[in-house]
Scaffold this motif. Structure first.
Motif, PDB file in Angstrom:
ATOM      1  N   PRO A 225      14.516  49.218-102.456  1.00  0.00           N
ATOM      2  CA  PRO A 225      14.130  48.146-101.480  1.00  0.00           C
ATOM      3  C   PRO A 225      15.421  47.333-101.072  1.00  0.00           C
ATOM      4  N   VAL A 226      16.352  47.060-101.847  1.00  0.00           N
ATOM      5  CA  VAL A 226      17.669  46.379-101.739  1.00  0.00           C
ATOM      6  C   VAL A 226      18.427  47.103-100.636  1.00  0.00           C
ATOM      7  N   GLU A 227      18.852  48.436-101.257  1.00  0.00           N
ATOM      8  CA  GLU A 227      19.562  48.990 -99.973  1.00  0.00           C
ATOM      9  C   GLU A 227      18.801  49.341 -98.851  1.00  0.00           C
ATOM     10  N   TRP A 228      17.390  49.503 -98.678  1.00  0.00           N
ATOM     11  CA  TRP A 228      16.573  49.788 -97.714  1.00  0.00           C
ATOM     12  C   TRP A 228      16.945  48.571 -96.664  1.00  0.00           C
ATOM     13  N   ALA A 229      16.745  47.250 -97.069  1.00  0.00           N
ATOM     14  CA  ALA A 229      17.084  46.412 -96.342  1.00  0.00           C
ATOM     15  C   ALA A 229      18.112  45.982 -95.673  1.00  0.00           C
ATOM     16  N   GLN A 230      19.464  46.381 -96.607  1.00  0.00           N
ATOM     17  CA  GLN A 230      20.783  46.337 -96.060  1.00  0.00           C
ATOM     18  C   GLN A 230      20.918  47.590 -94.790  1.00  0.00           C
ATOM     19  N   ALA A 231      20.312  48.760 -95.018  1.00  0.00           N
ATOM     20  CA  ALA A 231      20.324  49.589 -94.065  1.00  0.00           C
ATOM     21  C   ALA A 231      19.819  49.298 -92.586  1.00  0.00           C
ATOM     22  N   LEU A 232      18.679  48.408 -92.856  1.00  0.00           N
ATOM     23  CA  LEU A 232      18.079  47.948 -91.582  1.00  0.00           C
ATOM     24  C   LEU A 232      19.149  46.983 -91.053  1.00  0.00           C
ATOM     25  N   ARG A 233      19.634  46.249 -91.760  1.00  0.00           N
ATOM     26  CA  ARG A 233      20.512  45.088 -91.213  1.00  0.00           C
ATOM     27  C   ARG A 233      21.802  45.952 -90.597  1.00  0.00           C
ATOM     28  N   ASP A 234      22.477  46.923 -91.417  1.00  0.00           N
ATOM     29  CA  ASP A 234      23.376  47.631 -90.838  1.00  0.00           C
ATOM     30  C   ASP A 234      22.949  48.480 -89.340  1.00  0.00           C
ATOM     31  N   MET A 235      21.758  48.909 -89.367  1.00  0.00           N
ATOM     32  CA  MET A 235      21.364  49.322 -88.151  1.00  0.00           C
ATOM     33  C   MET A 235      21.181  48.514 -86.787  1.00  0.00           C
ATOM     34  N   GLN A 236      20.807  47.027 -87.355  1.00  0.00           N
ATOM     35  CA  GLN A 236      20.737  46.178 -86.215  1.00  0.00           C
ATOM     36  C   GLN A 236      22.153  46.027 -85.682  1.00  0.00           C
ATOM     37  N   ASP A 237      23.127  46.072 -86.325  1.00  0.00           N
ATOM     38  CA  ASP A 237      24.373  45.812 -85.868  1.00  0.00           C
ATOM     39  C   ASP A 237      25.021  46.993 -85.085  1.00  0.00           C
ATOM     40  N   LEU A 238      24.165  48.097 -84.829  1.00  0.00           N
ATOM     41  CA  LEU A 238      24.728  49.054 -84.069  1.00  0.00           C
ATOM     42  C   LEU A 238      24.454  48.757 -82.499  1.00  0.00           C
ATOM     43  N   GLY A 239      23.325  47.975 -82.090  1.00  0.00           N
ATOM     44  CA  GLY A 239      23.171  47.496 -80.790  1.00  0.00           C
ATOM     45  C   GLY A 239      22.238  48.433 -79.967  1.00  0.00           C
ATOM     46  N   ALA A 240      21.599  49.292 -80.933  1.00  0.00           N
ATOM     47  CA  ALA A 240      20.738  50.539 -80.117  1.00  0.00           C
ATOM     48  C   ALA A 240      19.982  49.947 -79.035  1.00  0.00           C
ATOM     49  N   GLU A 241      19.767  50.932 -77.877  1.00  0.00           N
ATOM     50  CA  GLU A 241      18.937  50.742 -76.703  1.00  0.00           C
ATOM     51  C   GLU A 241      17.545  51.566 -77.097  1.00  0.00           C
ATOM     52  N   VAL A 242      17.757  52.541 -77.969  1.00  0.00           N
ATOM     53  CA  VAL A 242      16.501  53.528 -78.114  1.00  0.00           C
ATOM     54  C   VAL A 242      16.524  53.670 -79.650  1.00  0.00           C
ATOM     55  N   LEU A 243      15.350  53.626 -80.197  1.00  0.00           N
ATOM     56  CA  LEU A 243      14.873  53.921 -81.639  1.00  0.00           C
ATOM     57  C   LEU A 243      14.033  54.820 -81.670  1.00  0.00           C
ATOM     58  N   LEU A 244      14.347  55.937 -82.250  1.00  0.00           N
ATOM     59  CA  LEU A 244      13.327  57.097 -82.548  1.00  0.00           C
ATOM     60  C   LEU A 244      13.203  57.097 -84.152  1.00  0.00           C
ATOM     61  N   PRO A 245      11.645  56.713 -84.275  1.00  0.00           N
ATOM     62  CA  PRO A 245      11.530  56.678 -86.051  1.00  0.00           C
ATOM     63  C   PRO A 245      10.977  58.183 -86.477  1.00  0.00           C
ATOM     64  N   GLY A 246      10.839  57.978 -87.889  1.00  0.00           N
ATOM     65  CA  GLY A 246      10.384  59.252 -88.545  1.00  0.00           C
ATOM     66  C   GLY A 246       9.010  59.271 -88.138  1.00  0.00           C
ATOM     67  N   HIS A 247       8.109  58.280 -88.191  1.00  0.00           N
ATOM     68  CA  HIS A 247       6.787  58.211 -87.971  1.00  0.00           C
ATOM     69  C   HIS A 247       6.428  56.832 -86.748  1.00  0.00           C
ATOM     70  N   GLY A 248       5.633  57.198 -86.182  1.00  0.00           N
ATOM     71  CA  GLY A 248       5.084  56.404 -85.155  1.00  0.00           C
ATOM     72  C   GLY A 248       5.901  56.404 -83.950  1.00  0.00           C
ATOM     73  N   VAL A 249       5.846  55.555 -82.822  1.00  0.00           N
ATOM     74  CA  VAL A 249       6.171  55.429 -81.421  1.00  0.00           C
ATOM     75  C   VAL A 249       7.689  55.219 -81.170  1.00  0.00           C
ATOM     76  N   PRO A 250       8.554  55.632 -80.195  1.00  0.00           N
ATOM     77  CA  PRO A 250       9.845  55.134 -79.994  1.00  0.00           C
ATOM     78  C   PRO A 250       9.709  53.683 -79.544  1.00  0.00           C
ATOM     79  N   ILE A 251      10.971  53.142 -79.724  1.00  0.00           N
ATOM     80  CA  ILE A 251      10.930  51.662 -79.399  1.00  0.00           C
ATOM     81  C   ILE A 251      12.364  51.733 -78.188  1.00  0.00           C
ATOM     82  N   LEU A 252      12.165  51.123 -77.038  1.00  0.00           N
ATOM     83  CA  LEU A 252      13.169  51.042 -76.290  1.00  0.00           C
ATOM     84  C   LEU A 252      13.644  49.539 -75.969  1.00  0.00           C
TER      85      LEU A 252
END
Length: 472
Positions: A225-252
């Motif tokens: 969980p610790v590294e997972w939370a850090q990865a989520l923060r790192d992904m936030q920093d990318l500034g993505a406009e499209v998120l395609l998840p492993g499960h569930g629907v995309p987020i635009l």
């Protein structure tokens, strides 16, 4: 529910974000039959139980994940209905079997054409995972039968191993697109997320799954969980406009993506901080489990419902990660056999039936956790007693109904079926398939938890006066 087809998929995804619709249609594959969904420039999306992202690089196709064996042919047909370009690269975000079994039809296509098969790229630990799966095939068969309620499930023994592996980061350039692959421990030790900067698109794999993070699964190996939370923060920093998840629907949209990743990180960070603080204060595991509280409002978010895993299990996994298996109860360090202890407790209580009767009384009062303890003890003391078995079956059936997560429901449903089989003189498979829902599960209709509109109850507190602090 609205009519579901691929042309309306992104509108449906928007309604899921707002809470107007559930994930049921997505997870049960209602949109997969419509082929690839276009979610942006050069980007197709195969919406199934386990999603696949397909990118047209201008010089062949790149797949991020490949789905499971049930959808392999359907994925191939969907890709080929829109493009004849070769699939030159497949990236595994991790080695779970629902993400790595769709390469076969593309390998066969290449062999039939006499061309090179797709290059499979993954983190270096994926191969070790496949080796472990082959060495523990019996165990994985049993725990997944129990988790998903599929008594005929057989764990696979043959895997498509990666051709190319990496350790920390790898840049893959294909045609006009760049795929930045980043290793991050989270649900697994072999996880990869992919960033395609030209498209501002992020493929998270199972680091984001439209559920409370699968960071505690009680029957599976360590999560992080610790590294997972850090990865989520790192992904936030990318500034993505499209998120395609492993499960569930995309987020635009960057705002929504920032919110979803940030809320998920906050949930994990809070569980980690609270658990660590209680452990540092000398608390036993029991005190930690009942002392950690989820920050208000998070589990009500449509992308954080505890429908697959749940926070209480994450706390247990953190204890295992930081503190080992000893729960600080000295009686549990070198315990007596469970059946011997149960026999002594039953004798002290006046017999196994007395314990079972008390379990039934507690069940009637809604004290489900206590009822489960007594019912289990009674059954261990008198494993062939049909009346004791009947009560145990009733207790765990009720527990399953009151849970939201696949993890808890699977264990409790299986326990109920075990005792129902003793009481009726049948077997577990017969008892698991008495209901329509049970027959659907047994047929392999695996989904991420309870996601239908009528029965989810996601985020609602349980009626359990035994003192559950981490609410499922």
């Amino acid at each position: 529910m609205t009519e579901h087809n691929s042309s309306g998929y992104m509108e449906y995804a928007d309604r899921v974000w707002s809470g107007e619709e559930s994930l049921l249609a997505h997870f049960t594959g209602k949109f997969a039959a419509g082929g690839l969904v276009q979610v942006g420039e050069r980007t197709g999306f195969f919406p199934a139980f386990a999603n696949v992202a397909v990118f047209d690089t201008g010089d062949g196709l790149v797949l991020i994940d490949s789905g499971d064996f049930r959808t392999a042919s359907q994925l191939h047909e969907s890709v080929r209905s829109q493009s004849s370009a070769p699939v030159n690269t497949v990236v595994y975000t991790h080695g779970h079997v629902d993400h790595v079994f769709g390469v076969g039809p593309f390998d066969k296509e290449a062999a039939d054409a006499g061309t090179g098969r797709p290059e499979v790229v993954a983190h270096e630990a994926v191969a070790a995972r496949f080796d472990r799966y082959r060495e523990t095939v019996g165990y994985n068969t049993w725990i997944n039968r129990r988790q998903f309620g599929v008594p005929s499930l057989e764990w696979p023994t043959e895997y498509r191993y990666p051709d190319t592996t990496y350790r920390d980061r790898l840049t893959v350039r294909r045609g006009e697109l760049t795929f930045e692959l980043v290793h991050a421990r989270g649900e697994t030790d072999d996880h990869t997320y992919a960033w395609i900067p030209e498209l501002r698109t992020l493929c998270t794999g199972d680091l984001f799954i439209w559920n409370s993070p699968n960071a505690g699964n009680p029957q599976k190996v360590q999560r992080y969980p610790v590294e997972w939370a850090q990865a989520l923060r790192d992904m936030q920093d990318l500034g993505a406009e499209v998120l395609l998840p492993g499960h569930g629907v995309p987020i635009l949209g960057s705002d929504r993506i920032q919110q979803a990743l940030g809320d998920t990180a906050e949930l994990l960070e809070s569980l980690c901080t609270q658990t660590r603080d209680l452990m540092n204060a000398g608390a036993r595991l029991d005190e930690v489990l009942h002392g950690v509280k989820v920050p208000p409002g998070l589990l009500e978010k449509p992308y954080l419902h505890p429908a697959y895993d749940e926070p209480e299990f994450v706390v247990r996994n953190l204890w295992r990660l930081w503190g080992g298996w000893y729960d600080q109860n000295p009686a549990n360090l070198k315990p007596a056999p469970e059946a011997a202890l149960a026999a002594e407790l039953a004798d002290a209580a006046g017999g196994a039936q007395a314990l079972a009767d008390r379990a039934g009384q507690l069940l009637g009062r809604g004290e489900l956790r206590l009822a489960a303890h007594l019912a289990e003890t009674a059954a261990l003391a008198a494993p062939a007693d049909r009346e004791v078995a009947r009560i145990r079956a009733e207790v765990f059936a009720r527990r399953a109904v009151d849970e939201t997560s696949t993890m808890a429901r699977g264990v409790f449903n299986w326990a109920s079926a075990e005792s129902a089989a003793v009481a009726a003189g049948t077997d577990v498979a017969t008892e698991l398939t008495r209901s329509d829902e049970g027959r659907r599960r047994a047929a392999g209709a695996i989904s991420v938890g309870v996601v239908d509109d009528d029965s989810c109850g996601c985020g609602a507190p349980t009626d359990d006066s035994a003192g559950q602090e981490v609410r499922p």
